[in-house]
Design a protein around this motif. Sequence first.
Motif: not given
Length: 115
Positions: A69-75, A108-111
């Motif tokens: 989740q942290l990595k996805t948020m960062q992206e 996609g990140a929301s998943f």
Amino acid sequence: MLFSPAAVWPVVMLFASNFFMTFAWYGHLKHKSSAIFLAIVVSWGIAFFEYCLAVPANRIGSAVYTTAQLKTMQEVITLIVFSGFSIFWLGENLTWNHAIGFALIAIGASFIFRA
């Protein structure tokens, strides 16, 4: 609690860190006539501040979010910051293709955040 300091501060810090990192990576493109060595040294100096924010953001955030989740948020934050940077610093236009592509990435990140 969704809006606890441990949930909010990482987001704020990741936005700030991405601001620095975007300038470190792409800011020199506005000054292409300067020596590449100077661009590297200045970029490295700017990146130091990115690390000073990103590392604690991830440490604090790990109490609430998974590393995925942290990595996805960062992206996603990177795309938001980069979009503004491209428009306001580099004077580039974002097209519908960019908007659609970024939106698909966000979808996609929301998943990653689904329980």
